[in-house]
Design a protein around this motif. Structure first.
Motif, PDB file in Angstrom:
ATOM      1  N   PRO A  84       9.864 118.403 -13.938  1.00  0.00           N
ATOM      2  CA  PRO A  84      10.522 117.163 -13.375  1.00  0.00           C
ATOM      3  C   PRO A  84      11.560 116.504 -14.254  1.00  0.00           C
ATOM      4  O   PRO A  84      12.607 115.974 -13.842  1.00  0.00           O
ATOM      5  N   THR A  85      11.194 116.870 -15.699  1.00  0.00           N
ATOM      6  CA  THR A  85      11.967 116.322 -16.623  1.00  0.00           C
ATOM      7  C   THR A  85      13.415 116.791 -16.551  1.00  0.00           C
ATOM      8  O   THR A  85      14.478 116.313 -16.898  1.00  0.00           O
ATOM      9  N   PHE A  86      13.609 118.198 -16.206  1.00  0.00           N
ATOM     10  CA  PHE A  86      14.854 118.707 -15.986  1.00  0.00           C
ATOM     11  C   PHE A  86      15.540 118.648 -14.664  1.00  0.00           C
ATOM     12  O   PHE A  86      16.657 119.295 -14.221  1.00  0.00           O
ATOM     13  N   GLY A  87      15.027 117.809 -13.776  1.00  0.00           N
ATOM     14  CA  GLY A  87      15.632 117.311 -12.583  1.00  0.00           C
ATOM     15  C   GLY A  87      15.137 118.185 -11.348  1.00  0.00           C
ATOM     16  O   GLY A  87      15.920 118.174 -10.377  1.00  0.00           O
ATOM     17  N   SER A  88      14.250 119.052 -11.480  1.00  0.00           N
ATOM     18  CA  SER A  88      13.724 119.921 -10.345  1.00  0.00           C
ATOM     19  C   SER A  88      13.021 119.122  -9.439  1.00  0.00           C
ATOM     20  O   SER A  88      12.140 118.555  -9.837  1.00  0.00           O
ATOM     21  N   GLU A  89      13.526 119.211  -8.223  1.00  0.00           N
ATOM     22  CA  GLU A  89      12.789 118.412  -7.266  1.00  0.00           C
ATOM     23  C   GLU A  89      11.452 119.247  -6.840  1.00  0.00           C
ATOM     24  O   GLU A  89      11.296 120.481  -6.730  1.00  0.00           O
ATOM     25  N   PRO A  90      10.394 118.178  -6.412  1.00  0.00           N
ATOM     26  CA  PRO A  90       9.139 118.900  -6.096  1.00  0.00           C
ATOM     27  C   PRO A  90       9.296 119.571  -4.780  1.00  0.00           C
ATOM     28  O   PRO A  90      10.372 119.325  -3.781  1.00  0.00           O
ATOM     29  N   SER A  91       8.609 120.749  -4.559  1.00  0.00           N
ATOM     30  CA  SER A  91       8.588 121.699  -3.369  1.00  0.00           C
ATOM     31  C   SER A  91       7.409 121.525  -2.367  1.00  0.00           C
ATOM     32  O   SER A  91       6.406 120.740  -2.720  1.00  0.00           O
ATOM     33  N   ARG A  92       7.717 121.743  -0.950  1.00  0.00           N
ATOM     34  CA  ARG A  92       6.393 121.722  -0.236  1.00  0.00           C
ATOM     35  C   ARG A  92       5.322 122.454  -0.661  1.00  0.00           C
ATOM     36  O   ARG A  92       5.730 123.652  -1.057  1.00  0.00           O
ATOM     37  N   GLY A  93       4.334 122.106  -0.314  1.00  0.00           N
ATOM     38  CA  GLY A  93       3.200 122.973  -0.896  1.00  0.00           C
ATOM     39  C   GLY A  93       2.600 122.650  -2.158  1.00  0.00           C
ATOM     40  O   GLY A  93       1.384 122.909  -2.418  1.00  0.00           O
ATOM     41  N   GLU A  94       3.501 122.046  -3.110  1.00  0.00           N
ATOM     42  CA  GLU A  94       3.003 121.711  -4.476  1.00  0.00           C
ATOM     43  C   GLU A  94       1.857 120.773  -4.339  1.00  0.00           C
ATOM     44  O   GLU A  94       2.004 119.777  -3.627  1.00  0.00           O
ATOM     45  N   VAL A  95       0.929 120.806  -5.568  1.00  0.00           N
ATOM     46  CA  VAL A  95       0.079 119.671  -5.910  1.00  0.00           C
ATOM     47  C   VAL A  95       0.556 118.788  -6.878  1.00  0.00           C
ATOM     48  O   VAL A  95       0.841 119.428  -8.029  1.00  0.00           O
ATOM     49  N   VAL A  96       0.762 117.744  -6.717  1.00  0.00           N
ATOM     50  CA  VAL A  96       1.470 116.807  -7.740  1.00  0.00           C
ATOM     51  C   VAL A  96       0.801 115.528  -8.049  1.00  0.00           C
ATOM     52  O   VAL A  96       0.005 115.014  -7.026  1.00  0.00           O
ATOM     53  N   VAL A  97       0.895 115.229  -9.329  1.00  0.00           N
ATOM     54  CA  VAL A  97       0.393 113.901  -9.976  1.00  0.00           C
ATOM     55  C   VAL A  97       1.558 112.802  -9.871  1.00  0.00           C
ATOM     56  O   VAL A  97       2.593 113.428 -10.275  1.00  0.00           O
ATOM     57  N   PHE A  98       1.222 111.687  -9.308  1.00  0.00           N
ATOM     58  CA  PHE A  98       2.081 110.656  -9.402  1.00  0.00           C
ATOM     59  C   PHE A  98       1.851 109.397  -9.631  1.00  0.00           C
ATOM     60  O   PHE A  98       0.527 108.986  -9.425  1.00  0.00           O
ATOM     61  N   HIS A  99       2.710 108.409 -10.010  1.00  0.00           N
ATOM     62  CA  HIS A  99       2.236 107.069 -10.173  1.00  0.00           C
ATOM     63  C   HIS A  99       2.008 106.384  -8.763  1.00  0.00           C
ATOM     64  O   HIS A  99       2.664 106.801  -7.860  1.00  0.00           O
ATOM     65  N   ASP A 100       1.000 105.463  -8.621  1.00  0.00           N
ATOM     66  CA  ASP A 100       0.702 104.620  -7.553  1.00  0.00           C
ATOM     67  C   ASP A 100       2.183 104.008  -6.947  1.00  0.00           C
ATOM     68  O   ASP A 100       2.900 103.151  -7.792  1.00  0.00           O
ATOM     69  N   PRO A 101       2.688 104.187  -5.748  1.00  0.00           N
ATOM     70  CA  PRO A 101       4.064 103.838  -5.336  1.00  0.00           C
ATOM     71  C   PRO A 101       3.995 102.653  -4.926  1.00  0.00           C
ATOM     72  O   PRO A 101       5.030 101.840  -4.356  1.00  0.00           O
ATOM     73  N   GLY A 102       2.736 102.054  -4.429  1.00  0.00           N
ATOM     74  CA  GLY A 102       2.741 100.788  -3.831  1.00  0.00           C
ATOM     75  C   GLY A 102       1.403 100.183  -3.620  1.00  0.00           C
ATOM     76  O   GLY A 102       0.822  99.943  -2.255  1.00  0.00           O
ATOM     77  N   ASP A 103       0.413 100.152  -4.629  1.00  0.00           N
ATOM     78  CA  ASP A 103      -0.770  99.660  -4.353  1.00  0.00           C
ATOM     79  C   ASP A 103      -1.723 100.581  -3.620  1.00  0.00           C
ATOM     80  O   ASP A 103      -2.658 100.177  -3.011  1.00  0.00           O
ATOM     81  N   TRP A 104      -1.567 101.820  -3.739  1.00  0.00           N
ATOM     82  CA  TRP A 104      -2.275 102.890  -2.996  1.00  0.00           C
ATOM     83  C   TRP A 104      -3.635 102.725  -3.245  1.00  0.00           C
ATOM     84  O   TRP A 104      -4.718 103.079  -2.547  1.00  0.00           O
ATOM     85  N   LEU A 105      -4.196 102.275  -4.604  1.00  0.00           N
ATOM     86  CA  LEU A 105      -5.422 102.333  -4.906  1.00  0.00           C
ATOM     87  C   LEU A 105      -6.255 101.036  -4.750  1.00  0.00           C
ATOM     88  O   LEU A 105      -6.948 100.813  -5.503  1.00  0.00           O
ATOM     89  N   ARG A 106      -5.512 100.097  -3.896  1.00  0.00           N
ATOM     90  CA  ARG A 106      -6.376  98.790  -3.824  1.00  0.00           C
ATOM     91  C   ARG A 106      -7.608  99.031  -3.397  1.00  0.00           C
ATOM     92  O   ARG A 106      -8.305  98.051  -3.510  1.00  0.00           O
ATOM     93  N   ALA A 107      -8.148  99.916  -2.572  1.00  0.00           N
ATOM     94  CA  ALA A 107      -9.427 100.028  -2.072  1.00  0.00           C
ATOM     95  C   ALA A 107     -10.338 100.696  -2.882  1.00  0.00           C
ATOM     96  O   ALA A 107     -11.559 100.670  -2.958  1.00  0.00           O
TER      97      ALA A 107
END
Length: 296
Positions: A84-107
């Motif tokens: 991702p640092t070099f600008g490669s976009e995630p692909s379908r089927g990949e397992v990715v780690v990402f920052h909470d985009p909008g309080d997804w962890l509120r529960a």
């Protein structure tokens, strides 16, 4: 020879200045005690670990059952941060780690235990350089189902459709249905965004459960930390995390019409192209007719 004869008297031979005498070997440089070198080695190791964590690979701990049985609670996964640092976009089927985009962890109530304060502080230090997962991690890990421009949907007992192609998902948790208990779509994924689902569909707070929140359940690519490439710990769970074959089926990447319809600029270009060609042909025909009249 090591002696010089002069007038019958043998004088001792002296080496030129700056050169050791063969009879007197140079004194060995005293070695520093190991306890003096140890702090330097520790600092170098920590700096290298920090560099690797920042730009290359980082370890993450799996806190929930949302990705079972692909990933189990307590598993440590290694995440590729270089791509991702070099600008490669995630692909379908990949397992990715990402920052909470909008309080997804509120529960999920995430709090630190009341254990030894020294051990908690030590964990924070090691997590800073990537040698251990953070005690306060609030990142998520899911599977990318659709990317920008894709159309995705799922109803009833499934399956999930991406650009009209049904997904075969052998990685789903046993007894889990493709839609879980939430129908969705058809939805068009915005540009530079992702639609993500957990492999344990009945127990995953993913895109389906956040459609009413900020972002409509889509994850901006800018929130992606990296792709999970392998389970590193425990050893008995070690495995790689390749992209399943179903995401390589013919036609699943056909999203040109979707992209044109979701972006006004692309839609304008798509509509203007045929008109431009027709206009050009009309001009050529007019020019030929004019040339024919002059020749007569």
């Amino acid at each position: 020879m090591d002696r010089t004869a002069l007038g019958g008297i043998r004088l001792p031979w002296r080496a030129p200045a700056g050169r050791p005498s063969p009879e007197e070997p140079p004194a060995e440089r005293p070695r520093r005690p190991f306890w003096k070198e140890l702090p330097v080695l520790v600092v170098i190791a920590l700096l290298l670990a920090l560099l690797i964590k920042t730009f290359f690979v980082q370890a993450f701990s799996i806190p929930s059952a949302s990705m079972e049985n692909t990933l189990r609670i307590g598993d440590r996964v290694l995440v590729d941060k270089l791509t991702p640092t070099f600008g490669s976009e995630p692909s379908r089927g990949e397992v990715v780690v990402f920052h909470d985009p909008g309080d997804w962890l509120r529960a999920e109530q995430q709090h630190r235990g009341s254990g030894n304060a020294f051990l908690r502080g030590l964990q924070d230090v090691f997590s800073t350089v990537g040698l251990a997962p953070s005690a306060d991690e609030k990142d998520l890990i899911k599977r990318v189902i659709a990317v920008g421009g894709d159309t995705v949907s799922c109803h009833g007992t499934g399956p999930v459709y991406v650009n009209g192609k049904a997904l075969d998902e052998p990685y789903l948790y046993p007894g889990s249905t493709p839609c879980g208990d939430r129908n969705f779509g058809p939805l068009t994924v915005p540009a530079h965004s992702l639609w993500v689902l957990g492999d344990n569909r009945q127990n995953s707070g993913d895109s389906r459960y956040n459609m009413a929140g900020p972002g409509g359940g889509f994850v901006p690519e800018s929130k992606v930390i990296g792709r999970a490439i392998t389970v590193a710990w425990p050893v008995t769970h070690w495995k790689t995390l390749p992209i399943p074959d179903t995401f390589s089926q013919p036609g699943i990447s056909d999203r040109a019409a979707t992209l044109a319809g979701s972006h006004p600029v692309l839609a304008s270009l798509a509509g203007a192209a045929p008109l431009t060609l027709l206009r050009r042909r009309w001009r050529l025909r007019s020019a030929r007719r004019g040339a024919g009249r002059k020749s007569r």
